[in-house]
Design a protein around this motif. Structure first.
Motif, short mmCIF file in Angstrom:
data_model
loop_
_atom_site.label_atom_id
_atom_site.label_comp_id
_atom_site.label_asym_id
_atom_site.label_seq_id
_atom_site.Cartn_x
_atom_site.Cartn_y
_atom_site.Cartn_z
N ASP A 205 9.61 70.70 -11.51
CA ASP A 205 8.71 71.92 -11.07
C ASP A 205 8.38 72.86 -12.01
O ASP A 205 7.17 73.31 -11.96
CB ASP A 205 9.30 72.27 -9.56
CG ASP A 205 9.65 71.22 -8.47
OD1 ASP A 205 10.10 70.16 -9.07
OD2 ASP A 205 9.13 71.47 -7.44
N PHE B 235 5.99 65.88 -2.49
CA PHE B 235 4.87 66.78 -2.80
C PHE B 235 3.82 66.80 -1.84
O PHE B 235 3.01 67.87 -1.63
CB PHE B 235 4.09 66.15 -4.17
CG PHE B 235 5.15 66.51 -5.39
CD1 PHE B 235 6.39 67.00 -5.22
CD2 PHE B 235 4.62 66.03 -6.61
CE1 PHE B 235 7.18 67.13 -6.42
CE2 PHE B 235 5.57 66.23 -7.77
CZ PHE B 235 6.59 66.76 -7.73
N TYR C 26 6.66 72.06 0.05
CA TYR C 26 5.52 71.79 -0.94
C TYR C 26 4.13 71.93 -0.18
O TYR C 26 3.23 72.45 -1.03
CB TYR C 26 5.61 70.37 -1.53
CG TYR C 26 6.89 70.29 -2.41
CD1 TYR C 26 6.81 70.80 -3.70
CD2 TYR C 26 8.05 69.72 -2.05
CE1 TYR C 26 7.77 70.61 -4.70
CE2 TYR C 26 8.85 69.57 -3.18
CZ TYR C 26 9.09 70.03 -4.60
OH TYR C 26 9.98 70.10 -5.32
#
Length: 683
Positions: free
Chosen positions: A193, A236, A242
């Motif tokens: 990340d 994700f 996210y």
């Protein structure tokens, strides 16, 4: 009269000046270095030679030209011949005449040589050659590091090259570079990340970061990379944490471009053929029953191999786990998981053999996979078995047999529980890897999880060194050499001391991110609210959870204070690479200390709350309230130091809490408001 004489002198000197210019220009080739490559050199060879050309220009103020024929080289100038016996006819000829010793089998795959020798016209030349293309690469990059002083991870450290003289090119003894102990050393891009976020495009490497990571890995002798996050891991586009950050969408064309770049640098591309990637996701419901959804699994794999960039895979990886989420396989239709994965690995292996018969296949025995192996799980015999550490360089389980399989390891240079601050442990790298090599012959493959790369440079390099030659890898000398590569002797001593104490502070799989979980436990108890967990049910608040953390956090606070003290002493003595010292040695331990101080304050408040619950005495509640301003001030420091972050402008925004990996969450001022509200609400 004086003016007339001066003018006459000028007229007399003009011819001499012209003669000087003539000789200066005629001798210009002496300051030119010619890199002679073979006419059969492939793209990867030429790429390495281009890197070498750039490295020489950094180290010497000379002209560097690449030519493909020794006949094109003027009589004057420095000559370096590069290639393999297969790609460069001059290297083959020099070998045949016994002026050098290099063949496809001597030293062997990924091996090479440096040599000084004489051509027929008594011209001294340098030969840098490999038994194969990778051997040439490492011979070149080792020369750049050892002779030219080009740091293999220069992009990340900012270490400048000290200028050399032309004669320094010849300041070496002939060297035979043996093939590495581990033929496949693979870097795992996982939990990336910060590296993917810090320049603004969330959850996507910018091209510079990705290519520079590959460039450094190749120089560190990694010859494969497992692409994972960039395929669109399920978190994700499914997890709320996210989705709150960004509307994620994998860029398939960009993924292919990344794969192509890695392969152009001579790296094999490894892919775990899990089925949850956004590049082509399968429903999680179908991942819990092989017997009912076998064809769906196989169809999804075929799609990968026919319709996506994953068709370019060189190393096929599979874990014997849930194929969408990375957790244990629990059958929804009554299957026994060992029996299931005996079938899964046979079916998937047959598919690989159909599409890429020359590819390698690796079973990564992560977590319960090791128990399954010891209980009888066996893939087909052509699978490499990679035994997994527990995240911090040690093993919770060891194989009861290797059963004559090719064995390797899956190791962590960094782990998600210490994602923000590294845990330096070259000593573990030495002892554990040497034991795995000697006892289990686990030297056919090594997968190194480097998390978001930059904080874990030390361990990443340590694994490279031990996998190259365990007989010459010693943790203490590695530590010393690594630190003195960047810092003067006085500051290097304190850098090593600080890192060793930092390691002591992280016993029992404890790291910065694990402390974030402990902080959640304390905040939950102090605010009488449940602990929210991504993808799982909330956990009720409970003082026992906090109580279990009290003793070890107290010990961590003492050790981190010592680590900061040692790092500060070294920073004060640093004269070279002071910015890197601050960013890699000093800043991480300061960030760790900030967090621990905050956690300790919450723990003291939790003890008071428990005393209040046991006695109903108001003084305990008043004392808690008095500590809230201290907690707020400490949290403010956490945010200030993380946002100010590195001194190197390149890494601006790296530690910004708003873009960090959301594992285990992050404390907020709103959480302290809830604590205050709860403390002032009478039950």
């Amino acid at each position: 009269m004086i003016k007339k004489i001066s003018f006459n002198w000028v007229l007399l000197l003009l011819p001499l000046f012209g003669l000087f210019l003539f000789y200066s220009f005629s001798n210009k080739p002496e300051s030119t270095c010619y890199l002679v490559v073979g006419k059969q050199a492939n793209k990867t060879e030429l790429n390495a030679v281009e890197d070498f050309q750039t490295d020489i220009k950094k180290a010497l103020s000379i002209k560097v030209e690449v030519v493909s024929d020794i006949k094109e080289v003027p009589r004057k100038g420095t000559v370096i011949v590069l290639g393999t016996p297969e790609s460069n006819a001059l290297i083959a000829s020099l070998n045949k005449s016994h002026k050098i010793e290099i063949t496809a089998t001597n030293p062997g795959p990924r091996g090479g040589i440096w040599a000084k020798t004489i051509l027929g016209n008594n011209r001294k030349i340098i030969v840098i050659a490999g038994s194969d293309v990778q051997g040439l690469q490492y011979s070149i990059y080792d020369f750049s590091n050892d002779i030219l002083g080009v740091d293999p991870v220069q992009y990340w450290t900012g270490k400048e090259v000290v200028k050399k003289e032309l004669k320094d090119l010849f300041a070496f003894e002939n060297r035979r570079i043996a093939p590495p102990k581990v033929p496949l050393l693979c870097y795992f891009e996982n939990d990336v990340d910060e590296l993917a976020n810090y320049r603004g495009n969330l959850l996507e490497y910018d091209w510079e970061s990705y290519t520079e990571m590959i460039n450094s890995l190749v120089r560190l002798r990694y010859n494969a990379i497992q692409i994972f996050d960039m395929l669109g891991r399920p978190e994700f586009f499914i997890r709320p944490e996210y989705k709150d950050l960004t509307d994620y969408q994998v860029d398939v064309a960009y993924v292919e471009k990344m794969i192509d770049y890695a392969q152009s640098k001579g790296m094999k591309v490894a892919i775990d053929f899990a089925l949850g990637y956004q590049i082509h996701p399968m429903s999680a419901d179908k991942a819990t029953c092989w017997q009912d959804y076998k064809e769906d699994w196989i169809t999804a794999w075929r799609y990968y191999l026919e319709k996506t960039p994953l068709r370019k895979t060189d190393i096929f990886i599979l874990r014997p786990r849930h194929q969408v989420w990375d957790w244990e396989y629990e059958s929804s239709c009554g299957e026994e998981k060992i029996e299931v994965f005996n079938k899964v690995y046979k079916a998937f292996g047959d598919l690989v053999d159909e599409y890429k018969p020359e590819a390698a296949k690796v079973l990564v025995c992560y977590s319960d996979g090791m128990e399954m192996w010891n209980d009888g799980f066996r893939p087909p015999k052509d699978w490499i078995v990679a035994w997994s550490d527990h995240g911090f360089g040690d093993f919770e389980h060891l194989p009861n047999t290797t059963d004559n399989y090719n064995f390797g390891t899956y190791m962590h240079a960094g782990y998600w529980l210490n994602h923000t601050v590294h845990n330096p442990y070259p000593e573990k790298v030495e002892s554990v890897m040497k034991e795995m090599f000697s006892t289990y012959d686990a030297d056919k493959f090594c997968l190194v999880n480097g998390q978001n790369f930059r904080p874990f440079l030390l361990n990443i390099e340590a694994y490279s060194k031990v996998c190259n030659n365990p007989d010459t890898f010693y943790a203490q000398s590695f530590y010393k050499d690594w630190a003195e590569r960047y810092f003067n002797e006085a500051s290097a001593k304190y850098a090593v001391s600080s890192m060793k104490v930092l390691h002591q502070a992280q016993k029992e799989r404890i790291g910065y991110v694990q402390h974030l979980w402990e902080i959640k436990e304390a905040i939950s108890y102090l605010s009488n609210s449940p602990i929210k967990r991504p993808g799982k049910s909330p956990v009720p608040h409970d003082y026992t959870r906090v109580e279990n953390d009290l003793e070890h956090v107290n010990r961590v606070e003492e050790l981190i204070a010592l680590s900061v003290e040692e790092a500060k002493k070294g920073l004060q003595k640093a004269t070279s690479n002071k910015t890197f010292y601050h960013d890699y040695i000093y800043l991480p331990v300061v960030l760790y200390q900030d967090l621990i101080r905050f956690e300790r304050t919450l723990h003291k408040m939790a003890i008071l709350k428990k005393q209040y619950e046991n006695t109903s005495e108001e003084k305990f509640r008043r004392d808690m309230n008095k500590m809230l301003p201290e907690a707020r001030a400490q949290l403010e420091v956490i945010y200030i130091n993380r946002k100010s972050g590195d001194k190197a402008l390149k890494w601006n925004n790296w530690y910004n809490p708003e873009i960090r990996r959301p594992n285990n969450g992050f404390p907020t001022f709103e959480m302290l408001d809830k604590i205050e509200s709860n403390l002032n609400t009478k039950s």
